[in-house]
Write a protein that holds these residues in place. Structure first.
Motif, PDB file in Angstrom:
ATOM      1  N   PHE A 593      -1.185 -11.749   7.433  1.00 41.25           N
ATOM      2  CA  PHE A 593       0.109 -11.644   8.419  1.00 41.25           C
ATOM      3  C   PHE A 593       1.281 -11.458   7.660  1.00 41.25           C
ATOM      4  O   PHE A 593       1.504 -11.961   6.753  1.00 41.25           O
ATOM      5  CB  PHE A 593       0.139 -12.781   9.298  1.00 41.25           C
ATOM      6  CG  PHE A 593      -1.225 -12.931  10.060  1.00 41.25           C
ATOM      7  CD1 PHE A 593      -1.681 -11.929  11.009  1.00 41.25           C
ATOM      8  CD2 PHE A 593      -1.896 -14.247  10.340  1.00 41.25           C
ATOM      9  CE1 PHE A 593      -2.752 -11.886  11.827  1.00 41.25           C
ATOM     10  CE2 PHE A 593      -2.695 -14.368  11.388  1.00 41.25           C
ATOM     11  CZ  PHE A 593      -3.212 -13.220  11.954  1.00 41.25           C
ATOM     12  N   VAL A 594       2.250 -10.592   8.295  1.00 38.82           N
ATOM     13  CA  VAL A 594       3.784 -10.416   8.062  1.00 38.82           C
ATOM     14  C   VAL A 594       4.275 -11.826   8.752  1.00 38.82           C
ATOM     15  O   VAL A 594       4.450 -11.620   9.913  1.00 38.82           O
ATOM     16  CB  VAL A 594       4.109  -9.030   8.342  1.00 38.82           C
ATOM     17  CG1 VAL A 594       5.635  -9.264   7.943  1.00 38.82           C
ATOM     18  CG2 VAL A 594       3.370  -8.041   7.593  1.00 38.82           C
ATOM     19  N   THR A 595       5.019 -12.451   8.024  1.00 40.63           N
ATOM     20  CA  THR A 595       5.710 -13.698   8.548  1.00 40.63           C
ATOM     21  C   THR A 595       7.285 -13.701   7.723  1.00 40.63           C
ATOM     22  O   THR A 595       7.361 -12.912   6.910  1.00 40.63           O
ATOM     23  CB  THR A 595       4.962 -14.965   8.551  1.00 40.63           C
ATOM     24  OG1 THR A 595       4.916 -15.223   7.020  1.00 40.63           O
ATOM     25  CG2 THR A 595       3.455 -14.978   8.973  1.00 40.63           C
ATOM     26  N   PRO A 596       7.766 -14.785   8.203  1.00 40.88           N
ATOM     27  CA  PRO A 596       8.973 -14.911   7.262  1.00 40.88           C
ATOM     28  C   PRO A 596       8.917 -15.062   5.957  1.00 40.88           C
ATOM     29  O   PRO A 596       9.859 -14.970   4.921  1.00 40.88           O
ATOM     30  CB  PRO A 596       9.847 -16.259   8.011  1.00 40.88           C
ATOM     31  CG  PRO A 596       9.278 -15.944   9.612  1.00 40.88           C
ATOM     32  CD  PRO A 596       7.944 -15.638   9.477  1.00 40.88           C
ATOM     33  N   PHE A 597       7.705 -15.662   5.450  1.00 39.25           N
ATOM     34  CA  PHE A 597       7.466 -15.782   4.157  1.00 39.25           C
ATOM     35  C   PHE A 597       6.717 -14.803   3.443  1.00 39.25           C
ATOM     36  O   PHE A 597       6.129 -14.950   2.290  1.00 39.25           O
ATOM     37  CB  PHE A 597       6.760 -17.279   3.978  1.00 39.25           C
ATOM     38  CG  PHE A 597       7.324 -18.327   4.808  1.00 39.25           C
ATOM     39  CD1 PHE A 597       8.756 -18.594   4.622  1.00 39.25           C
ATOM     40  CD2 PHE A 597       6.690 -19.069   5.587  1.00 39.25           C
ATOM     41  CE1 PHE A 597       9.443 -19.539   5.198  1.00 39.25           C
ATOM     42  CE2 PHE A 597       7.416 -20.327   6.242  1.00 39.25           C
ATOM     43  CZ  PHE A 597       8.935 -20.640   6.269  1.00 39.25           C
ATOM     44  N   THR A 598       6.309 -13.814   4.115  1.00 42.37           N
ATOM     45  CA  THR A 598       5.642 -12.722   3.617  1.00 42.37           C
ATOM     46  C   THR A 598       6.199 -11.239   3.848  1.00 42.37           C
ATOM     47  O   THR A 598       6.962 -11.446   5.004  1.00 42.37           O
ATOM     48  CB  THR A 598       4.001 -12.775   4.211  1.00 42.37           C
ATOM     49  OG1 THR A 598       4.040 -12.577   5.413  1.00 42.37           O
ATOM     50  CG2 THR A 598       3.502 -13.741   3.525  1.00 42.37           C
ATOM     51  N   SER A 599       5.858 -10.240   3.083  1.00 42.05           N
ATOM     52  CA  SER A 599       6.434  -9.028   3.364  1.00 42.05           C
ATOM     53  C   SER A 599       5.535  -7.947   3.055  1.00 42.05           C
ATOM     54  O   SER A 599       4.399  -8.379   2.612  1.00 42.05           O
ATOM     55  CB  SER A 599       7.479  -8.708   2.501  1.00 42.05           C
ATOM     56  OG  SER A 599       7.134  -8.779   1.069  1.00 42.05           O
ATOM     57  N   LEU A 600       5.566  -6.754   3.672  1.00 46.05           N
ATOM     58  CA  LEU A 600       4.842  -5.730   3.671  1.00 46.05           C
ATOM     59  C   LEU A 600       5.338  -4.738   2.607  1.00 46.05           C
ATOM     60  O   LEU A 600       6.112  -4.054   2.640  1.00 46.05           O
ATOM     61  CB  LEU A 600       4.717  -5.096   4.806  1.00 46.05           C
ATOM     62  CG  LEU A 600       3.486  -3.932   5.279  1.00 46.05           C
ATOM     63  CD1 LEU A 600       2.141  -4.689   5.158  1.00 46.05           C
ATOM     64  CD2 LEU A 600       3.714  -3.385   6.724  1.00 46.05           C
ATOM     65  N   LYS A 601       4.601  -4.536   1.443  1.00 47.87           N
ATOM     66  CA  LYS A 601       4.666  -3.561   0.230  1.00 47.87           C
ATOM     67  C   LYS A 601       3.998  -2.483   0.389  1.00 47.87           C
ATOM     68  O   LYS A 601       2.633  -2.752   0.357  1.00 47.87           O
ATOM     69  CB  LYS A 601       4.516  -4.553  -0.928  1.00 47.87           C
ATOM     70  CG  LYS A 601       4.940  -3.828  -2.409  1.00 47.87           C
ATOM     71  CD  LYS A 601       4.784  -4.828  -3.603  1.00 47.87           C
ATOM     72  CE  LYS A 601       5.041  -3.883  -4.789  1.00 47.87           C
ATOM     73  NZ  LYS A 601       5.111  -4.726  -5.813  1.00 47.87           N
ATOM     74  N   MET A 602       4.595  -1.439   0.620  1.00 46.96           N
ATOM     75  CA  MET A 602       3.825  -0.184   0.548  1.00 46.96           C
ATOM     76  C   MET A 602       3.401   0.283  -0.965  1.00 46.96           C
ATOM     77  O   MET A 602       4.036   0.450  -1.781  1.00 46.96           O
ATOM     78  CB  MET A 602       4.711   0.743   1.072  1.00 46.96           C
ATOM     79  CG  MET A 602       5.123   0.585   2.651  1.00 46.96           C
ATOM     80  SD  MET A 602       3.880   0.218   3.697  1.00 46.96           S
ATOM     81  CE  MET A 602       2.973   1.966   3.700  1.00 46.96           C
ATOM     82  N   LYS A 603       1.833   0.848  -0.977  1.00 51.12           N
ATOM     83  CA  LYS A 603       1.769   1.026  -2.187  1.00 51.12           C
ATOM     84  C   LYS A 603       0.910   2.616  -2.009  1.00 51.12           C
ATOM     85  O   LYS A 603       0.287   2.786  -0.844  1.00 51.12           O
ATOM     86  CB  LYS A 603       0.574   0.244  -3.004  1.00 51.12           C
ATOM     87  CG  LYS A 603       0.955  -0.929  -3.402  1.00 51.12           C
ATOM     88  CD  LYS A 603       0.115  -1.729  -4.205  1.00 51.12           C
ATOM     89  CE  LYS A 603       0.732  -3.191  -4.640  1.00 51.12           C
ATOM     90  NZ  LYS A 603      -0.358  -3.857  -5.432  1.00 51.12           N
ATOM     91  N   GLU A 604       1.090   3.371  -2.800  1.00 52.25           N
ATOM     92  CA  GLU A 604       0.237   4.837  -2.676  1.00 52.25           C
ATOM     93  C   GLU A 604      -0.927   4.733  -3.203  1.00 52.25           C
ATOM     94  O   GLU A 604      -1.218   4.205  -4.110  1.00 52.25           O
ATOM     95  CB  GLU A 604       1.069   5.752  -3.489  1.00 52.25           C
ATOM     96  CG  GLU A 604       0.472   7.317  -3.195  1.00 52.25           C
ATOM     97  CD  GLU A 604       1.580   8.351  -3.891  1.00 52.25           C
ATOM     98  OE1 GLU A 604       1.182   9.574  -3.655  1.00 52.25           O
ATOM     99  OE2 GLU A 604       2.626   8.078  -4.540  1.00 52.25           O
ATOM    100  N   LEU A 605      -1.973   5.245  -2.262  1.00 52.92           N
ATOM    101  CA  LEU A 605      -3.299   4.947  -2.651  1.00 52.92           C
ATOM    102  C   LEU A 605      -3.674   6.598  -3.489  1.00 52.92           C
ATOM    103  O   LEU A 605      -3.195   7.604  -2.997  1.00 52.92           O
ATOM    104  CB  LEU A 605      -4.295   4.820  -1.660  1.00 52.92           C
ATOM    105  CG  LEU A 605      -4.121   3.507  -0.665  1.00 52.92           C
ATOM    106  CD1 LEU A 605      -5.007   3.513   0.335  1.00 52.92           C
ATOM    107  CD2 LEU A 605      -4.506   2.348  -1.835  1.00 52.92           C
ATOM    108  N   PRO A 606      -4.608   6.487  -4.393  1.00 56.88           N
ATOM    109  CA  PRO A 606      -5.304   7.692  -4.931  1.00 56.88           C
ATOM    110  C   PRO A 606      -5.922   8.563  -3.762  1.00 56.88           C
ATOM    111  O   PRO A 606      -6.788   8.073  -3.209  1.00 56.88           O
ATOM    112  CB  PRO A 606      -5.902   7.166  -6.213  1.00 56.88           C
ATOM    113  CG  PRO A 606      -6.431   5.955  -5.690  1.00 56.88           C
ATOM    114  CD  PRO A 606      -5.271   5.270  -5.086  1.00 56.88           C
ATOM    115  N   VAL A 607      -5.929   9.639  -3.812  1.00 58.09           N
ATOM    116  CA  VAL A 607      -6.388  10.783  -2.816  1.00 58.09           C
ATOM    117  C   VAL A 607      -6.857  11.611  -3.396  1.00 58.09           C
ATOM    118  O   VAL A 607      -6.195  12.378  -4.371  1.00 58.09           O
ATOM    119  CB  VAL A 607      -5.498  11.094  -1.558  1.00 58.09           C
ATOM    120  CG1 VAL A 607      -6.039  11.878  -0.678  1.00 58.09           C
ATOM    121  CG2 VAL A 607      -4.859   9.851  -0.719  1.00 58.09           C
TER     122      VAL A 607
END
Length: 910
Positions: A593-607
């Motif tokens: 869950f994204v909350t005030p104490f967590t964040s969403l970090k984007m990572k590129e996946l190998p395709v």
């Protein structure tokens, strides 16, 4: 010239129009916008998909923006830009950002109406002649207000979209009643300039409903969108419904070591109210705000009951009390005089919030003490303001402390903020610390109705001092179970863990007060260990919401995190706040869950690049080289596929290698039906379901319609929960973290017990625990005829890990012994000596399969399998496999894609 966001806009009339037109034509075009939501016992999972196409000759920025409910948690986000895939990973937020987030999250609302929203925004540069897709997932527990649950999804593409679809599926085991779809809503009445001003659902809305299931779709064409709004939809799609309530103790559901308890009694006499209305009459309330507040109060006063008592306080620089040091009963004369007092209020001066709260709290406390009515009625303050403290005590923290001390847990404070200048954080803390609610109302033509609507939620208290108890040696980590009041039309929700997952009952006790009556409700809720349980009913077989944890567990995690956030927000103790923050952070990471104490970090996946597919002679082998989710040496996969399968229309083939026989049959289902293919949940933990889609039959054919598999859902419950859903366009994998991948890219996802291999445009291989393997073929038509639909085929590769108790249309045959019996025909028999063109022989016998003591008439036939490239000789059982399969067709219908078949209510279907 004017530069906005880095772009020059020409302000001359002629060139201005040309520039606007040029900008609109060259920005990425939205080709698809879809929303798919599943609501399971009030808990909603929502997936939003958006595709932007850059048809220009140069790279351009694509922006995805979505309004989501402020009560929701984002659980996943994925971007596909050209050949690149970016997947969101929920991580712990850096410490330096947390204090800022505490302020920002609660200091300013982003809502445009009664229900708050937050804006999710993502962007990326889209190469020329390329498209980008965005997938957003969020979850929320629907709140019951005024006797209805409301699910709202924002539809604001702000342009006409070629493919726009909303699909909402609702499953309520206690039964659905009074479901309605509202017209598209917008607080500023935008997006409906050409629409009719009525209460009918938006054009193209279709509602299907049974006792426990409902499916709502909204699929407007471009023409229909343009009739609603010329420049694209701009509003909220809203569904309201309620559930049946037959039990006084409420609805208790248990699954896999977790429980959730919904308590919403009805048919009780209302409690008397003691209410003090505290109204801001400072200079900033001049005009529409004060006029709408007065109109709403006139209506509210008229709704007070004869047994209620009330008073009114107006505040600006000075505090003006209508009736000094007392609350008066509701009589026609008192209501008339109160209306006159409100009418004569005039806006002037500053805002003494602290003084108004101190005087109103003392007045109500004295009234309760003098009349000894604390247990016989419900007391509350309704406080309304449009600004910030400017007179007297102006420090928000001190105002909160003073109010908490003055109220002393004797009654509740409900706060209302009007307009954009209100101190949202202060009003929220005042309400949360004093068992109330805060509501933000925009200053517009609908403000009066919103104010009245908020009052309606609390106008009818039915119970006070509610306590819900469970045996302390049975449950743990129970969410809030003490509640000062219960208002008619709302709902109390409690969740927790069970110590003993194998217990066969859960004891529940509810105590409360209703006027001078003491209420005690008791029950032992029977627990069906094979699935979900509802007090007083059988299980509905709800196994999984499509996530790694079941929806009961996720409801518990959602409520627990919300309560930790509230406690953190209201705490002034540094050590306690740090502990609350850490507990909330760990739980949010566990459940993604994204909350005030967590964040969403984007990572590129190998395709991977698309690789050719090799198909050998029978049995075929699908070979590819795929990189794992962690870069490393390519791994070669070679999966052998048996003839046992369900493909095409759909045609079923079952191989009996020990008997050297192959049997085939057809299943003529209905579009939308979900078929149980393999059902072994109680033993190996594996279930496979397939959902049908319809298509017209070819001309001059013997069938009225064709059906194909539109999705295959594979669930595994052992040793860990995982699920996979395959459609002709995408694959959703969730084995602890949810991942959505397109079918046109090759990839390999591997964990300890689950391996998923995707060969682009071809097939998906699923291996479970090394002893169970399935292959799903993906069939695409380049130029489909009307009777052809992109669809899937299901093949069994390895069934060693499935138990001998396996069932389903395919699973029931895996360990069965079958024998072919041929009876010679008399020469006088009508078909004796006729030519079997398929086999190339004369018919001289009648043929039967002996299976489980049943004699099944069969005929010789050839079937095309494996993408239609190979033929299989088989014995064909007619009439929808009558006598061949156990029971009949309806016994193999699942209620939803994640139904594991552990329910006695499996016949309920949409």
């Amino acid at each position: 010239n004017l530069m906005i966001n880095g772009k020059f806009i020409v302000l001359s009339m002629t060139n201005g129009r040309l520039a606007a037109f040029f900008q609109q034509e060259t920005r990425p075009r939205m080709s698809e916008f879809s929303v798919r939501a599943t609501i399971l016992s009030r808990y909603a999972f929502t997936t939003v998909s958006c595709t932007l196409v850059n048809s220009g000759s140069e790279a351009r920025e694509g922006i995805f923006e979505m309004q989501i409910p402020v009560t929701a948690f984002i659980s996943n986000f994925t971007m596909f830009i050209g050949d690149r895939v970016y997947h969101g990973e929920v991580t712990g937020r850096q410490r330096k950002h947390e204090d800022t987030d505490r302020k920002n999250r609660y200091s300013r609302p982003t809502d445009e109406g009664e229900n708050g929203v937050e804006i999710f925004r993502a962007s990326g540069v889209i190469p020329r002649k390329t498209e980008a897709s965005f997938l957003l997932h969020y979850e929320e527990l629907l709140q019951r207000r005024l006797g209805k649950y409301q699910y709202t999804v924002s539809i604001r593409p702000q342009q006409l979209v070629g493919k726009l679809r909303v699909e909402v599926n609702v499953l309520e085991s206690s039964g659905i009643n009074s479901l309605e779809v509202l017209p598209l809503q917008n607080s500023r009445n935008r997006g409906r300039e050409n629409g009719e001003d009525d209460a009918s659902p938006p054009p193209s809305t279709v509602v299907g409903q049974t006792k426990t299931l409902a499916k709502v779709t909204f699929n407007p064409t471009v023409v229909q969108q343009a009739k609603i709004a010329r420049n694209g939809l701009l509003g909220d799609f809203i569904i309201r419904y309620d559930v049946n309530r037959d039990l006084s103790v409420g609805d208790v559901q248990v699954f896999n070591g977790y429980f959730v308890h919904y308590f919403a009694p009805k048919d009780l006499p209302p409690l008397p109210k003691n209410v003090v209305f505290v109204l801001d009459s400072s200079a900033s309330m001049v005009g529409m705000k004060l006029r709408q507040t007065k109109d709403a109060l006139f209506t509210i006063l008229q709704d007070l009951r004869p047994e209620d008592h009330f008073n009114i306080i107006g505040f600006s620089n000075k505090i003006k009390v209508w009736q000094q040091d007392r609350l008066v009963p509701v009589t026609p004369n008192n209501v008339r005089d109160a209306k006159i007092y409100i009418h004569n209020m005039s806006p002037t001066g500053g805002t003494n919030i602290n003084g108004a709260l101190q005087i109103s709290s003392k007045m109500l406390s004295d009234y309760i003490a003098q009349n000894d009515i604390e247990a016989q009625s419900v007391s509350l303050i309704i406080f309304l303001t449009d600004g910030r403290p400017t007179v007297g005590e102006v420090r928000p923290a001190q105002i909160v402390n003073n109010t908490r001390a003055a109220i002393g847990s004797r009654f509740c404070l409900f706060t209302i903020g009007i307009g954009s200048d209100v101190d949202y954080k202060l009003l929220e803390r005042l309400a949360l610390e004093n068992c109330g609610m805060m509501r933000h109302i925009q200053e517009d033509q609908d403000a009066g109705a919103q104010l009245k609507g908020f009052y309606d939620e609390i106008r009818t208290p039915l119970l006070s001092n509610i306590r819900v108890d469970y045996p302390t040696d049975t449950v743990a980590q129970v969410t809030q179970n003490l509640f000062p009041n219960y208002f008619n039309g709302s709902e109390i929700v409690i969740a927790g863990k069970l110590f003993n997952k194998t217990a066969n009952s859960l004891h529940v006790e509810v105590t409360a007060s209703n006027n001078d009556k003491y209420i005690l409700l008791k029950t032992d809720v029977a627990i069906d260990l094979s699935g979900q349980t509802r007090a007083g009913s059988t299980s509905n077989g709800m196994e999984n919401s499509g996530h790694d944890q079941n929806y009961v567990e996720r409801t518990w995690s959602y409520l627990t995190i919300k309560e930790l956030l509230t406690s953190w927000l209201t705490s002034d103790n540094k050590e306690e706040r740090a502990n609350l923050k850490e507990r909330a952070r760990k739980l949010a990471l566990t459940y993604n869950f994204v909350t005030p104490f967590t964040s969403l970090k984007m990572k590129e996946l190998p395709v991977l690049a698309d690789l050719p597919k090799e198909i050998s002679s029978s049995p075929p082998t699908f070979s590819s080289q795929c990189l794992g989710s962690v870069p490393g040496k390519p791994e070669e996969l070679s999966i052998k596929v048996t003839k046992t399968s369900a493909d095409g229309d759909p045609h079923f083939v079952v191989d009996f290698p020990l008997n050297k026989l192959t049997v085939c049959f057809n299943i003529d289902g209905e579009p939308g039906d979900i078929l149980r293919l393999v059902s072994d949940h109680k033993n190996s933990g594996v279930t496979v379901n397939g959902q049908l889609i319809g298509a017209p039959a070819p001309r001059n054919g013997h069938k009225k319609q064709r059906t194909y598999f539109r999705s295959i859902t594979i669930l595994s419950d052992k040793p860990e929960r995982a699920y996979l859903e395959v459609t002709p366009t995408k694959i959703i994998v969730d084995n602890g973290k949810r991942l959505v991948l397109p079918c046109h890219r090759s990839a390999l996802i591997a964990s300890k017990d689950l391996k998923v291999s995707i060969v682009a445009h071809s097939n998906v291989t699923v291996s479970i625990g090394g002893t169970i393997s399935f292959v799903v073929l993906i069939h695409h038509y380049k130029n489909p005829a009307p009777y052809q639909k992109d669809h899937l085929g299901f093949y069994i590769s390895n069934s060693k890990g499935l138990s001998t108790s396996s069932h389903g249309l395919i699973g029931q045959f895996l360990y069965q012994d079958v024998k072919l019996i041929q009876e010679a025909l008399e020469p006088s028999h009508p078909i004796a000596g006729s030519w079997n063109q398929t086999k190339g022989v004369f018919v001289s016998s009648r043929n039967f399969l002996k299976l489980k003591g049943r004699m099944v008439p069969v005929m010789w036939k050839q079937r095309k399998v494996y993408n239609g490239e190979q033929e299989v000789d088989c014995w064909f059982a007619k009439n929808n496999a009558e006598k061949l399969i156990d029971g009949g067709y309806k016994n193999y219908l699942a209620s939803h894609p994640f139904d594991t078949g552990t329910s006695s209510l499996m016949e309920n279907r949409l």
